[in-house]
Enzyme design. Structure first.
Site, PDB file in Angstrom:
ATOM      1  N   THR A 208      28.178  33.238  38.288  1.00 39.65           N
ATOM      2  CA  THR A 208      29.583  33.307  38.673  1.00 39.65           C
ATOM      3  C   THR A 208      29.750  34.676  39.310  1.00 39.65           C
ATOM      4  OG1 THR A 208      30.134  32.166  36.615  1.00 39.65           O
ATOM      5  CG2 THR A 208      31.958  33.159  37.793  1.00 39.65           C
ATOM      6  N   ARG A 236      32.410  17.931  36.536  1.00 37.78           N
ATOM      7  CA  ARG A 236      32.752  18.874  35.474  1.00 37.78           C
ATOM      8  C   ARG A 236      33.418  20.112  36.069  1.00 37.78           C
ATOM      9  NH1 ARG A 236      30.459  24.429  34.752  1.00 37.78           N
ATOM     10  NH2 ARG A 236      30.697  24.935  32.559  1.00 37.78           N
TER      11      ARG A 236
END
Lengths: 342, 342
Positions: A208, A236
């Protein structure tokens, strides 16, 4: 009689102390001109698994990212601009699991999530599961600034981004050999019913990017962008597009960007929890982020970390994994680190 | 000397009092055998705009919903079962904006969101933007119980639900004349560049259903299900599928289900905020929910409400709108209300 006066005073202190949820926005003379902090993901990042070239490449990329945000803040630019442009740079780099470097889903697609929040008015924007937006963080900012909504997903988010002038690319833009090979290794190991060692791919689970900035006007912004989890299924959504989990900003307390096992960050509302502990518990940013990441999350089994800063420019970069790509800059100060011990 | 002993004792009380974030799960003798609380949406619900028949229909539906959950809890069933089955009933009713009664998007579709959370382990499940799942709350529970993820969206969520035996229906199942006409009125008023009075359609903005239950074992569950906002665009996701915004549950503090202008509930992490004020600020559920809904949210301009209960079975049903369909039941006690003043 004097005893009772003392008891009364002490009880009054107790009550006042426990009720201190005031949010002063007064300008603080101690505040630095600006502060910026970034992360590029947390995980099993061990020095022994890194080549000197790779180590150097990450440090250079993080330094360049910090310099982009720092230049904006130094010239009096807004924390929103600093966060967006810094993350844009990281989204362009193949090193990080966001934008160009996004990992692949089980079906061999790239589905990205991002969110951004402005601490002055706590306005926020987020996109989830987008496949053709070059810079998901810029799409999240467009949601914040150009819609009445906070969160948009999939095709609708892509349509909104395109209408609002956000750069659209062919999904093949996000295909990188490194990430494709990661997916193939995982699919192979799934077939063999064995677990792939995380050390083979440090961004497999926890990749991330995130940035939090404090500008000259005292406004905090926080943003997070990701390609999600390699091999993810069923559209998801992780914590990155969730306000309160992956991203949170409030001038009165702090700004936070998370990276880690997203499901835990959602369930424990990690970014908001750090701010809440400051707001309602009267704790400092350092105490709050250390408690949430190194005690509460560890106890629950959640791995990952955060970068955060408060309105005085204090920085936290807590993580409970072996490493986290991280760094910060403020006037006369620059730190870039990767491993736990350094 | 005695003064100093007293000062020391009082300071110790101060420190202990301010740091009381302990989470005792000890069984409380004061706790009722069970408690269940529901809402069916908040908004401009005024008695003058209701017919006696409509008023009666809503009260009957809420009573029946409560009875379904109550029967499960009375027989020693889990709060998860009570929440799911109670919401299933409300999803089957055309009165509420969830399941069968879901409102239409701008493009004339029904896109539903739901989430559920279990206070014992804070596990959670959510689905966003699903179009063919008869009971979105049951799909959310399947995500919680049968996947490693917390949140799934769109086609992926539908695929996961189908694989896991959740009932799939043709999207036309959700077409009701009342909601279709609501959309047409809004589209017409958009063309005429005028605002439709909210009183014409009380569920236009704030329709949602929610349930929070406390079972015999002291476990709290909370769930929320919605059709979202009439005329919503771009696959907008509201607060209902967002853990911490629309739904939150933690045995140590409380369970919360929200209904209202979702964007505000996301930005201010309303459900988590109530629990955080209890956890870190040492406030009661009543103090926390009253402050968040009637002070903080009002100050920010966010309209809506919550239903919540704590581990002692104390119930809160706070809202800052004209009305909220709401009710609760515990042994020997049953309350169902609609308007502010009643």
């Amino acid at each position: 009689m004097k005893y009772w006066i003392l008891i009364t005073i002490c009880c009054a202190i107790t009550i006042i102390g426990c009720n201190d949820t005031s949010k002063s926005n007064a300008i603080d003379e101690e505040r630095p001109d600006y502060t910026i902090v970034i992360h590029g993901g947390a995980g099993t990042i061990l020095k022994k698994n890194m080549t000197p070239e790779k180590d150097k490449a990450y440090r250079e990329a993080m330094n360049e990212a910090l310099s982009i945000g720092e230049a904006i803040l130094k010239s009096g630019g807004s924390s929103m601009d600093a966060v967006e442009k810094t993350i844009n740079f990281m989204e362009n780099s193949e090193l990080f699991n966001a934008g160009k470097g996004a990992v692949f889903t089980h079906k061999g697609k790239n589905e990205m999530d991002a969110s951004i929040m402005y601490g002055k008015d706590q306005n926020a924007g987020a996109v989830g599961g987008v496949t053709n937006i070059k810079h998901p963080i810029s799409a999240a900012r467009a949601v914040l600034e150009k819609s009445d909504h906070v969160m948009m997903a999939g095709k609708g988010a892509e349509e909104f981004a395109e209408i609002n002038g956000i750069e659209i690319v062919d999904p093949s833009y996000f295909r990188t050999e490194r990430r494709w090979n990661s997916l193939q290794r995982i699919l192979k190991s799934e077939k063999e019913e064995s677990e792939l060692s995380e050390s083979d791919d440090v961004d497999k689970k926890h990749g991330t990017v995130g940035c939090v900035a404090l500008d000259r006007d005292g406004n905090i912004s926080a943003g997070t962008s990701t390609g999600g989890m390699t091999n993810k299924k069923y559209n998801r959504l992780g914590d990155s597009p969730i306000i309160g989990a992956g991203t949170f900003a409030d001038n009165a307390t702090c700004g936070v960007s998370s990276t880690g096992h997203g499901e835990y960050f959602i369930r424990y509302t990690v970014a908001r929890d750090i701010a809440a502990m400051m707001e309602y518990g009267g704790k400092s940013l350092a105490e709050s982020s250390n408690y949430i990441i190194n005690e509460k999350l560890v106890e629950k089994g959640g791995t990952g970390g955060i970068v955060a800063l408060d309105r005085k420019g204090n920085v936290s970069m807590d993580f409970n994994t072996a490493g986290m790509y991280r760094g910060y800059a403020k006037p006369g100060e620059r730190v870039v680190k990767i491993y736990k011990e350094e």
